[in-house]
Design a protein around this motif. Sequence first.
Motif, PDB file in Angstrom:
ATOM      1  N   GLY A 226      30.036  56.881  10.983  1.00 29.98           N
ATOM      2  CA  GLY A 226      28.638  57.234  11.116  1.00 29.98           C
ATOM      3  C   GLY A 226      27.917  56.309  12.076  1.00 29.98           C
ATOM      4  O   GLY A 226      26.869  56.629  12.583  1.00 29.98           O
ATOM      5  N   MET A 227      28.512  55.162  12.337  1.00 31.13           N
ATOM      6  CA  MET A 227      27.809  54.228  13.222  1.00 31.13           C
ATOM      7  C   MET A 227      28.471  54.137  14.590  1.00 31.13           C
ATOM      8  O   MET A 227      27.903  53.621  15.523  1.00 31.13           O
ATOM      9  CB  MET A 227      27.771  52.848  12.592  1.00 31.13           C
TER      10      MET A 227
ATOM     11  N   ILE B 148      29.427  38.939  12.758  1.00 31.92           N
ATOM     12  CA  ILE B 148      28.020  38.561  12.957  1.00 31.92           C
ATOM     13  C   ILE B 148      27.299  39.667  13.730  1.00 31.92           C
ATOM     14  O   ILE B 148      26.221  40.116  13.346  1.00 31.92           O
ATOM     15  CB  ILE B 148      27.918  37.212  13.707  1.00 31.92           C
ATOM     16  N   GLY B 149      27.945  40.133  14.797  1.00 36.54           N
ATOM     17  CA  GLY B 149      27.345  41.185  15.617  1.00 36.54           C
ATOM     18  C   GLY B 149      27.122  42.453  14.794  1.00 36.54           C
ATOM     19  O   GLY B 149      26.054  43.067  14.845  1.00 36.54           O
TER      20      GLY B 149
ATOM     21  N   GLU C 145      24.285  42.056  12.529  1.00 37.39           N
ATOM     22  CA  GLU C 145      22.994  42.045  13.198  1.00 37.39           C
ATOM     23  C   GLU C 145      22.513  43.455  13.498  1.00 37.39           C
ATOM     24  O   GLU C 145      21.350  43.770  13.335  1.00 37.39           O
ATOM     25  CB  GLU C 145      23.076  41.225  14.483  1.00 37.39           C
TER      26      GLU C 145
ATOM     27  N   ASP D 260      23.505  40.595   5.945  1.00 34.30           N
ATOM     28  CA  ASP D 260      23.787  39.170   5.964  1.00 34.30           C
ATOM     29  C   ASP D 260      25.260  38.966   5.586  1.00 34.30           C
ATOM     30  O   ASP D 260      25.666  39.332   4.485  1.00 34.30           O
ATOM     31  CB  ASP D 260      22.865  38.473   4.951  1.00 34.30           C
TER      32      ASP D 260
ATOM     33  N   TYR E 105      26.780  37.884   2.195  1.00 34.13           N
ATOM     34  CA  TYR E 105      26.822  38.772   1.024  1.00 34.13           C
ATOM     35  C   TYR E 105      27.897  39.845   1.154  1.00 34.13           C
ATOM     36  O   TYR E 105      28.055  40.682   0.272  1.00 34.13           O
ATOM     37  CB  TYR E 105      25.458  39.435   0.820  1.00 34.13           C
TER      38      TYR E 105
ATOM     39  N   GLU F 205      22.574  46.334  -4.073  1.00 31.55           N
ATOM     40  CA  GLU F 205      23.497  46.402  -2.947  1.00 31.55           C
ATOM     41  C   GLU F 205      22.744  46.009  -1.684  1.00 31.55           C
ATOM     42  O   GLU F 205      21.541  46.220  -1.602  1.00 31.55           O
ATOM     43  CB  GLU F 205      23.953  47.861  -2.808  1.00 31.55           C
TER      44      GLU F 205
ATOM     45  N   LEU G 231      21.326  46.777   1.719  1.00 28.47           N
ATOM     46  CA  LEU G 231      21.043  48.039   2.394  1.00 28.47           C
ATOM     47  C   LEU G 231      20.716  47.777   3.857  1.00 28.47           C
ATOM     48  O   LEU G 231      19.974  46.853   4.165  1.00 28.47           O
ATOM     49  CB  LEU G 231      19.846  48.728   1.736  1.00 28.47           C
ATOM     50  N   PRO G 232      21.268  48.595   4.743  1.00 26.55           N
ATOM     51  CA  PRO G 232      20.939  48.402   6.146  1.00 26.55           C
ATOM     52  C   PRO G 232      19.442  48.586   6.373  1.00 26.55           C
ATOM     53  O   PRO G 232      18.827  49.454   5.769  1.00 26.55           O
ATOM     54  CB  PRO G 232      21.712  49.519   6.844  1.00 26.55           C
ATOM     55  N   ARG G 233      18.856  47.766   7.241  1.00 26.36           N
ATOM     56  CA  ARG G 233      17.433  47.900   7.530  1.00 26.36           C
ATOM     57  C   ARG G 233      17.213  49.020   8.527  1.00 26.36           C
ATOM     58  O   ARG G 233      18.131  49.445   9.200  1.00 26.36           O
ATOM     59  CB  ARG G 233      16.894  46.575   8.095  1.00 26.36           C
ATOM     60  N   ILE G 234      15.956  49.460   8.597  1.00 21.06           N
ATOM     61  CA  ILE G 234      15.742  50.644   9.426  1.00 21.06           C
ATOM     62  C   ILE G 234      15.729  50.353  10.925  1.00 21.06           C
ATOM     63  O   ILE G 234      16.066  51.185  11.711  1.00 21.06           O
ATOM     64  CB  ILE G 234      14.499  51.452   9.010  1.00 21.06           C
ATOM     65  N   CYS G 235      15.302  49.171  11.325  1.00 16.60           N
ATOM     66  CA  CYS G 235      15.352  48.908  12.764  1.00 16.60           C
ATOM     67  C   CYS G 235      15.453  47.421  13.034  1.00 16.60           C
ATOM     68  O   CYS G 235      15.419  46.639  12.121  1.00 16.60           O
ATOM     69  CB  CYS G 235      14.129  49.448  13.472  1.00 16.60           C
TER      70      CYS G 235
ATOM     71  N   MET H 210      28.996  37.602  23.100  1.00 15.33           N
ATOM     72  CA  MET H 210      28.236  36.806  22.139  1.00 15.33           C
ATOM     73  C   MET H 210      27.746  35.492  22.740  1.00 15.33           C
ATOM     74  O   MET H 210      26.831  34.879  22.243  1.00 15.33           O
ATOM     75  CB  MET H 210      29.096  36.524  20.909  1.00 15.33           C
TER      76      MET H 210
ATOM     77  N   PHE I 291      17.020  56.298   5.697  1.00 19.15           N
ATOM     78  CA  PHE I 291      17.537  54.983   6.069  1.00 19.15           C
ATOM     79  C   PHE I 291      17.745  54.156   4.801  1.00 19.15           C
ATOM     80  O   PHE I 291      17.070  54.393   3.789  1.00 19.15           O
ATOM     81  CB  PHE I 291      16.557  54.229   6.962  1.00 19.15           C
TER      82      PHE I 291
ATOM     83  N   ASP J 234      17.055  51.000   3.617  1.00 18.13           N
ATOM     84  CA  ASP J 234      16.131  50.192   2.815  1.00 18.13           C
ATOM     85  C   ASP J 234      14.958  50.985   2.253  1.00 18.13           C
ATOM     86  O   ASP J 234      14.217  50.479   1.417  1.00 18.13           O
ATOM     87  CB  ASP J 234      15.662  48.942   3.575  1.00 18.13           C
TER      88      ASP J 234
END
Lengths: 361, 390
Positions: free
Chosen positions: A210-211, A278-279, A282, A287, A290, A355, A357-361, B1, B96, B98
């Motif tokens: 999906g990503m 890390i990438g 981001e 994080d 976790y 859990e 959760l991915p942030r929106i932006c 990176m 989304f 969050d």
Amino acid sequence: MNIAQETEQEVDSRKRKGKLVSKVITLAHGGGGKAMRDLIDDVFVQAFSNPVLNTLEDQARFHLSDLATEGDRLAMTTDSYVIDPIFFPGGDIGKIAICGTVNDLAVGGAKPLYLTCGMIIEEGMEVNTLRAIVKSMADTAREAGVQIVTGDTKVVEKGSCDKVFINTAGIGVIDKDYHLGADKAQAGDHILVNGYLGDHGAAIMDSRGGMNLSTNIQSDCAPLQGLIQTLLNAAPNTRFIRDATRGGIASVLNEIAEASSCAIQISEQQTPIRQEVIGFCEILGLDPLYLANEGKLVAVVPENEVEAALEAMRGHAFGKDSADIGTILPGGTAGRVHMQTSFGGKRIVDMLIGEQLPRIC
Amino acid sequence: MKHVDEFRDPVKAKVLLKEITVIAKELKERLKRPVYIMEVCGGHTHSIFRYGIENMLPETIELIHGPGCPVCVLPMGRVDDCVAIAERDNVIFTTFGDAIRVPGSKKSLLQAKAEGADVRMVYSPMDALSIAKNNPDKEVVFFGLGFETTMPSTALTVLKAEADGINNFSLFCNHITIIPTVKAVLDSPDLQLDGFLGPGHVSMVIGNKPYQFIAEHYNRPVVVAGFEPLDILQSLWMVLKQLQAGEARIENQYNRIVPEEGNKMALEAIAKTFELREFFEWRGLGSIDHSGVQLKAEYAAFDAEKKFIVPAVTIADPKACQCGEVLKGAIKPWQCKVFAKACTPETPLGALMVSSEGSCAAYHQFGGDRLDAVQAKAKLNIPINEARNA
Ligand code: SF4
């Protein structure tokens, strides 16, 4: 006569010669009749074959005297494995089902010996898929030096479970000299990890798709009993070991801080996390502290044994990238975990809520 | 990176911090109070906590964490509408990550999902469109939210749905626009602000011109900032330099990403599909004129608000919630009466406690309260090596 000889004599006469013909698992394979026996013989017994299992009794039987030679306490654990997707870069549900239980025993200082295998299979699963999972379990068990000695199979209607759920329970024996405990951590102790953190969590999320990030991150899933033995031999006063699975290293550190009423400080710079992870984090606003691991442990080691511990761990295949990531502080707020960021700041590393959760932006 | 490491160099940070400390001290003496700088964007709030920047700054600077987390400013009534749509038979509700935990008046989407609603997490609106293509017998609704940052991808998805003739896809539009919001904050009587860190991602789309009024009419400096820790420090330093010189300009620290004029293609897609709503309600801030967008009449077929009847009730925040005051910088999160008591990340009363970009959650997770930070400074400022020998 030991157990192995005794049972081997019985094997040939009692072993079922069933051959599975169907290409997919149907409800009949859980029905208790011939189809089920064929499945058990052809798939499970074939792959896991060992003297205790091969007798196909309702229970596995061991001599107490054999167990007692390994230590003075038994350790027992169980865990259920539910994962989507069931095959992912670096492993599969079968490998995890063995590693997870082996590691849960090993972190307590136990030598893992025997495992059970309970399978709940969704009707319609291809037999070849099941074979691949079972083979992976057998290979991993061999690598970990454990035997799968008894099991259970259920087949449920389509939609009642997601492909396959596996439960493994295990017993192991603890050497009389080992007394590990989270509450034993003391000021001045160091926090060691055996390599790059977050690989498993990132690999699973990435393979869920999906990503389209198509990273090359592989799960770190591995049985750690050998590494732990190596570590305990080199640093016999190790206070505590825990595998950093769900909730990641952040959760383990919080547990240690809480149980020992100490403050912990780790250094971001010394904490090994791959640039790809890390990438990945981001981009999704996650994080890595976790993210789940399936082959990483956190060890609390007294200051004077740190060097020996690190050297020994680095000599083991699953500890090449071991690092000393921080210390238990003499002062500070009890139960708190801090991280010195490589940028020079400081942040609290708290328990994860729910859990990530991915942030929106 | 390699390119990222450049923006996380602690040596460069030290140099900047030294200069920041000198200028901020001078300004504090002039103002007789600390310098207040607002970062508008939730992404900045997150970075500030993630890298521990708040604790590195001298006490002479106070950061005010602004209204820039779209999840945090979502009013409860809108969440109720989401739940109402998601709980309809035959609907797949996509969102989304969050946004799924934001509390409505009765439940969140996560709770609705647990009770059986088909709520699915997606990473982009295009994923929602694919779900619609693969499930022609279901209605797929995408919960569109966010500022100008996420608006273009929603706009492009609607255009794609139209081009592909997909009629089981619709948008529950909660997109908001940044400028009226900043204006509302600036017009707020209980606000003391000396300057702004401008939102990097939003500016990538809208460019820098729209902020001009902040400098011209409100005489406040704005520095559009990137999200790496050095970006943030450098931008703070740039704001302070302007304040020191008595200037108020729009500067672009993030010029490696943000074009002065914005992104033409993105702006066109927005203009084609969306129009301003007369007013839109914000959690904690009340209704702000022209601060939200909706699909234009031509795209009504893709508008979930037209397709489904939703309760559309305005629900007041719980009495104890002080989200509005926190958003405007009037109080700090830990000064809210319910912070870490009735309102925690596990049981959020206000939305600022939900998303990790919300300042309350960030304080809770990364910072504790200020008191704790002060204690931490006093007690824990021991470099790792020293601690080892202790
Ligand atoms: S503590 Fe909760 S109620 Fe108070 S301002 Fe923060 S989010 Fe709102």
